[in-house]
Design a protein around this motif. Structure first.
Motif, PDB file in Angstrom:
ATOM      1  N   ASN A 244      33.335  51.476  33.113  1.00  0.00           N
ATOM      2  CA  ASN A 244      34.138  52.439  34.110  1.00  0.00           C
ATOM      3  C   ASN A 244      34.446  51.665  35.274  1.00  0.00           C
ATOM      4  OD1 ASN A 244      33.001  54.656  33.006  1.00  0.00           O
ATOM      5  ND2 ASN A 244      31.213  54.846  34.094  1.00  0.00           N
ATOM      6  N   LEU A 245      34.052  50.424  35.582  1.00  0.00           N
ATOM      7  CA  LEU A 245      34.687  49.407  36.605  1.00  0.00           C
ATOM      8  C   LEU A 245      35.749  49.021  36.087  1.00  0.00           C
ATOM      9  CD1 LEU A 245      34.031  48.549  39.409  1.00  0.00           C
ATOM     10  CD2 LEU A 245      32.940  46.461  38.236  1.00  0.00           C
ATOM     11  N   ILE A 246      35.934  48.734  35.022  1.00  0.00           N
ATOM     12  CA  ILE A 246      37.546  48.221  34.322  1.00  0.00           C
ATOM     13  C   ILE A 246      38.418  49.486  34.451  1.00  0.00           C
ATOM     14  CG2 ILE A 246      38.593  47.410  32.020  1.00  0.00           C
ATOM     15  CD1 ILE A 246      37.016  45.402  33.561  1.00  0.00           C
ATOM     16  N   GLN A 247      38.059  50.760  34.080  1.00  0.00           N
ATOM     17  CA  GLN A 247      38.900  51.858  34.316  1.00  0.00           C
ATOM     18  C   GLN A 247      39.442  51.921  35.602  1.00  0.00           C
ATOM     19  OE1 GLN A 247      40.238  53.702  31.985  1.00  0.00           O
ATOM     20  NE2 GLN A 247      39.101  52.506  30.255  1.00  0.00           N
ATOM     21  N   VAL A 248      38.468  51.906  36.636  1.00  0.00           N
ATOM     22  CA  VAL A 248      38.858  51.941  37.796  1.00  0.00           C
ATOM     23  C   VAL A 248      39.964  50.771  38.357  1.00  0.00           C
ATOM     24  CG1 VAL A 248      38.169  51.804  40.394  1.00  0.00           C
ATOM     25  CG2 VAL A 248      36.844  53.240  38.837  1.00  0.00           C
ATOM     26  N   PHE A 249      39.846  49.593  38.214  1.00  0.00           N
ATOM     27  CA  PHE A 249      40.550  48.609  38.353  1.00  0.00           C
ATOM     28  C   PHE A 249      42.048  48.597  37.662  1.00  0.00           C
ATOM     29  CE2 PHE A 249      36.974  45.654  39.317  1.00  0.00           C
ATOM     30  CZ  PHE A 249      36.955  45.993  40.741  1.00  0.00           C
ATOM     31  N   LEU A 250      41.919  49.363  36.514  1.00  0.00           N
ATOM     32  CA  LEU A 250      43.062  49.488  35.699  1.00  0.00           C
ATOM     33  C   LEU A 250      43.914  50.564  36.305  1.00  0.00           C
ATOM     34  CD1 LEU A 250      44.584  48.664  33.236  1.00  0.00           C
ATOM     35  CD2 LEU A 250      43.503  50.499  31.971  1.00  0.00           C
ATOM     36  N   VAL A 251      43.483  51.563  36.858  1.00  0.00           N
ATOM     37  CA  VAL A 251      44.174  52.611  37.458  1.00  0.00           C
ATOM     38  C   VAL A 251      44.639  52.149  39.064  1.00  0.00           C
ATOM     39  CG1 VAL A 251      43.921  54.764  38.982  1.00  0.00           C
ATOM     40  CG2 VAL A 251      42.840  54.543  36.543  1.00  0.00           C
ATOM     41  N   LEU A 252      43.803  51.165  39.618  1.00  0.00           N
ATOM     42  CA  LEU A 252      44.501  50.757  40.873  1.00  0.00           C
ATOM     43  C   LEU A 252      45.375  49.532  40.648  1.00  0.00           C
ATOM     44  CD1 LEU A 252      40.965  50.032  42.902  1.00  0.00           C
ATOM     45  CD2 LEU A 252      42.730  51.459  43.598  1.00  0.00           C
ATOM     46  N   TYR A 253      45.320  49.032  39.594  1.00  0.00           N
ATOM     47  CA  TYR A 253      46.586  48.268  38.950  1.00  0.00           C
ATOM     48  C   TYR A 253      47.753  49.016  38.890  1.00  0.00           C
ATOM     49  CZ  TYR A 253      48.926  44.619  36.494  1.00  0.00           C
ATOM     50  OH  TYR A 253      49.964  43.735  36.012  1.00  0.00           O
ATOM     51  N   VAL A 254      47.648  50.022  38.123  1.00  0.00           N
ATOM     52  CA  VAL A 254      48.774  50.930  37.718  1.00  0.00           C
ATOM     53  C   VAL A 254      49.531  51.413  38.991  1.00  0.00           C
ATOM     54  CG1 VAL A 254      49.490  53.093  36.548  1.00  0.00           C
ATOM     55  CG2 VAL A 254      48.201  51.298  35.480  1.00  0.00           C
ATOM     56  N   VAL A 255      48.717  51.727  39.964  1.00  0.00           N
ATOM     57  CA  VAL A 255      49.273  52.446  41.134  1.00  0.00           C
ATOM     58  C   VAL A 255      49.746  51.312  42.116  1.00  0.00           C
ATOM     59  CG1 VAL A 255      48.511  53.585  43.334  1.00  0.00           C
ATOM     60  CG2 VAL A 255      47.685  54.479  41.084  1.00  0.00           C
ATOM     61  N   THR A 256      49.292  50.089  42.172  1.00  0.00           N
ATOM     62  CA  THR A 256      49.538  49.225  43.407  1.00  0.00           C
ATOM     63  C   THR A 256      50.688  48.376  42.975  1.00  0.00           C
ATOM     64  OG1 THR A 256      47.773  47.703  42.659  1.00  0.00           O
ATOM     65  CG2 THR A 256      47.505  49.118  44.458  1.00  0.00           C
ATOM     66  N   VAL A 257      50.725  47.844  41.419  1.00  0.00           N
ATOM     67  CA  VAL A 257      51.844  47.032  41.104  1.00  0.00           C
ATOM     68  C   VAL A 257      53.352  47.598  41.408  1.00  0.00           C
ATOM     69  CG1 VAL A 257      52.617  45.986  39.022  1.00  0.00           C
ATOM     70  CG2 VAL A 257      50.421  45.539  39.434  1.00  0.00           C
ATOM     71  N   PRO A 258      53.671  48.796  41.040  1.00  0.00           N
ATOM     72  CA  PRO A 258      54.778  49.261  41.386  1.00  0.00           C
ATOM     73  C   PRO A 258      55.247  49.055  42.807  1.00  0.00           C
ATOM     74  CG  PRO A 258      53.671  50.530  39.835  1.00  0.00           C
ATOM     75  CD  PRO A 258      52.736  49.812  40.271  1.00  0.00           C
ATOM     76  N   LEU A 259      54.306  49.442  43.670  1.00  0.00           N
ATOM     77  CA  LEU A 259      54.327  49.152  45.181  1.00  0.00           C
ATOM     78  C   LEU A 259      54.536  47.802  45.456  1.00  0.00           C
ATOM     79  CD1 LEU A 259      52.024  51.608  46.179  1.00  0.00           C
ATOM     80  CD2 LEU A 259      54.208  52.053  46.050  1.00  0.00           C
ATOM     81  N   VAL A 260      54.108  46.853  45.183  1.00  0.00           N
ATOM     82  CA  VAL A 260      54.161  45.470  45.269  1.00  0.00           C
ATOM     83  C   VAL A 260      55.365  45.047  45.070  1.00  0.00           C
ATOM     84  CG1 VAL A 260      53.078  43.334  44.921  1.00  0.00           C
ATOM     85  CG2 VAL A 260      51.679  45.124  45.516  1.00  0.00           C
ATOM     86  N   VAL A 261      55.882  45.328  43.725  1.00  0.00           N
ATOM     87  CA  VAL A 261      57.065  44.613  42.961  1.00  0.00           C
ATOM     88  C   VAL A 261      58.298  45.448  43.903  1.00  0.00           C
ATOM     89  CG1 VAL A 261      58.355  44.877  40.810  1.00  0.00           C
ATOM     90  CG2 VAL A 261      56.094  44.366  40.760  1.00  0.00           C
ATOM     91  N   ASN A 262      58.127  46.663  44.131  1.00  0.00           N
ATOM     92  CA  ASN A 262      59.282  47.266  44.839  1.00  0.00           C
ATOM     93  C   ASN A 262      59.409  46.787  46.247  1.00  0.00           C
ATOM     94  OD1 ASN A 262      61.449  48.979  44.905  1.00  0.00           O
ATOM     95  ND2 ASN A 262      60.250  50.763  45.451  1.00  0.00           N
ATOM     96  N   ALA A 263      58.414  46.058  46.894  1.00  0.00           N
ATOM     97  CA  ALA A 263      58.483  45.848  48.325  1.00  0.00           C
ATOM     98  C   ALA A 263      59.324  44.575  48.420  1.00  0.00           C
ATOM     99  CB  ALA A 263      57.128  45.578  48.747  1.00  0.00           C
TER     100      ALA A 263
END
Length: 185
Positions: free
Chosen positions: A166-185
């Motif tokens: 479950n922890l891996i799933q949560v981190f994966l969702v956070l990764y999917v959400v935050t990486v596009p924002l960080v790359v786009n900034a």
């Protein structure tokens, strides 16, 4: 025969298969032709059904009855057929209780060791002329194979921790959400 049977029983344990009928005996002359390729005599006619079964559902979600059908379609090759006495000894212990699949492998290792000792001490063969370092290496190789089996069985039998999943799933969702924002900034 005993070494190929031990190998087959180890594979049966690792795929959680308890049916000894899924060990298919072959003559020694046929064994060289056997491979895991779809056109092999071992899998002739079985692969379309297996592919159909696995394409409908992922293998991890196949029920036990469907898994037994798949195992029947994918037998494990063994040199020579199992003898009735071997089947009887491998299925039930002296009290009539079923023998677990991991104990079958250990039981067969004991049979091999007893056979080697018997040949070394009581039969007129060239094994009595074999030097002790070579014989000890033979026992060591068999023990190393059994150790490898038990390590693989330990990995297979140890469940993956559910909270970690479950922890891996949560981190994966956070990764999917935050990486596009960080790359786009």
């Amino acid at each position: 025969h005993l070494f190929s049977l031990m190998h087959g029983l180890a594979l049966q344990h690792l795929r959680v298969d308890t049916d000894l009928a899924n060990l298919k005996g072959f003559a020694r002359s046929e064994v060289a032709r056997l491979t895991c390729l779809p056109d092999s005599p071992l899998f002739s006619g079985a692969m379309p059904e297996v592919r159909k079964e696995l394409s409908t559902r992922p293998y991890s979600h196949v029920s036990a009855t469907k898994a037994s059908v798949i195992y029947r379609l994918q037998p494990i090759p063994v040199i020579e057929e199992l003898k009735p006495a071997e089947i009887k000894a491998l299925q039930n212990d002296g009290r009539g209780k079923a023998v677990c699949t991991e104990a079958r492998v250990t039981m067969l290792q004991g049979w091999i060791f007893r056979r080697l000792l018997h040949r070394q001490k009581h039969e007129d063969s060239d094994m009595g002329l074999t030097s002790p370092p070579i014989l000890s290496r033979l026992y060591q190789v068999i023990s190393d194979g059994t150790l490898g089996f038990h390590q693989a069985a330990k990995v297979m039998d140890t469940p993956f921790p559910f909270p970690y999943h479950n922890l891996i799933q949560v981190f994966l969702v956070l990764y999917v959400v935050t990486v596009p924002l960080v790359v786009n900034a």
